[in-house]
Enzyme design. Sequence first.
Site, short mmCIF file in Angstrom:
data_model
loop_
_atom_site.label_atom_id
_atom_site.label_comp_id
_atom_site.label_asym_id
_atom_site.label_seq_id
_atom_site.Cartn_x
_atom_site.Cartn_y
_atom_site.Cartn_z
N CYS A 72 40.01 51.07 49.55
CA CYS A 72 38.98 52.09 49.45
C CYS A 72 39.72 54.01 49.90
CB CYS A 72 37.98 52.00 49.91
SG CYS A 72 37.34 50.30 49.69
N HIS A 126 35.71 57.55 52.02
CA HIS A 126 35.24 56.82 52.80
C HIS A 126 34.84 57.33 54.58
CE1 HIS A 126 36.23 52.80 53.31
NE2 HIS A 126 36.75 52.71 54.91
#
Length: 538
Positions: A72, A126
């Site tokens: 991510c 993120h």
Amino acid sequence: MLLQSWQFIQFTKCVVETCCFCTRKNVLFIMADDLRTSLGCYDDSVVKSPNIDQLASKSHVFLNAYAQQAVCAPSRISMLTSRRPDTTRLYDFNSYWRVHSGNYTTLPQYFKSKGYFTMSVGKVFHPGIASNHTDDYPYSWSIPAYHPASYRFEKEKMCRGEDGKLHINLLCAVNVTEQPGGTLPDLESTDEAVRLLKSRANSHDPFFLAVGFHKPHIPFRIPQEYLSLYPLDKMTLAPDPDVPKLLPPVAYNPWMDVRKREDVQKLNISFPYGPIPKDFQLRIRQHYYAAVSYVDSQVGRLLSALDELQLTNSTVVVFTSDHGWSLGEHGEWAKYSNFDVTTRVPLIFFVPGVTTNCNQWKTSAFPFIDVFSQSDHIVRNMVELVDVFPTVSHLAGLSAPQHCPEVSFQKELCTEGHNRASTFRFREGRRDEEGVAFSQYPRPADTPQVNSDLPDLKDIKVMGYSLRTWDYRYTLWLGFNPKTFQVNVSDVHAGELYMLEDDPSQDNNTYNSIFSDSDHTVVMKKMASLPPVSRNSF
């Protein structure tokens, strides 16, 4: 060539002047989490994704788009700065690029600097250290990023098991009315995104709204009704569910985040290669597909809001994902690898007046059309997520950032990708034999460890650099020094070569039958087509 240049100038002029294109277009940037190309518009026959398919039918669809690292934070930072992981120097979740590597301008920051009102909903950057615990506010956003309140329950015991008790499970289809607040994160995010669209509908200033959905990321905490779309007796296993015999151990992803879930722990699966029982594999695949349909419904709500607010003609819509997810292929689950199933992502651009004409939007938009019948807006050549920043900038009416110089750590605004706007004007005529997509993944050792999926920077010993072309996927696992960020090209730990015409699923590694450990000049030649910063890693 001169004719094509003239046509492209006319296309650019059209982008600025036609009724669908005010000087600057709004941008609705939609990002899913862990979404592979399991969509109807990418020829997946199992999934039910009518809203994204509908968007694709009116859009420019890149069929071979690849993330730069299949996890991510590194992927999102790479895409949003248009810099590769070797430039952001972010391979884990534990540093903020502005202080760790360079003060690189982000995609929303660039739009904000041009007078856009920029907004973030859900998971775009993120969260945590990787975005300075602020989602990069105030650099990237005009207002603080919105996170759904119900997300705090995502890692708690919310999944009712067969024993009637609550657990931290992988499979977690729920009755939404029984959840805290009677909602789920992506439902909340869609509500907030629609509210923000309404608030900007009559504004004279353009907006950039990024909406990041949390699914189909695990746990599969989704409304239980979506499971009914995928009866278990209709589900099938991955076509290649076994670990390939010639797969180097360093390449294997032991899917630790899946193993840690309580329902998976009960299966007593051996580490690292022990297979998941087939009946449970089917249930994972069922839940993943149900999660995709759940996200599809939220996308549909956003598109309907655009129509209702009469914003469709003035808004570029981008739909993509941070990376893919293995569903049992190669005996793997989750992401954390260089295979196509984890690096290939959907990449869809709706551009009013270019991918569709203005008059079509005077009535209800998005009637379904099979994307594969709309060949004018299908691109099969390789592209990368680092291409998104310059491409969406151009399509929205801004100047695309210039290509980065050979040494760019001090350069705040530039791109290591390519502006793909020209592909919107011209039908793809032939295969680009020199086109390449570049991905990489770090490992702490040559054999699977408990931290192989996501090693901290200090623990990285090997970096797997992977090239994807029309003909093959070629990966070299090379020695890496985490203190100097240098790769030792003479320290070859392993190699992979998959010839895609005969092996599209990438199961038969032919590296050892073709190359010796020192004979990897082919990849060096391919590196010449990549930005200089990436080549310097070698």
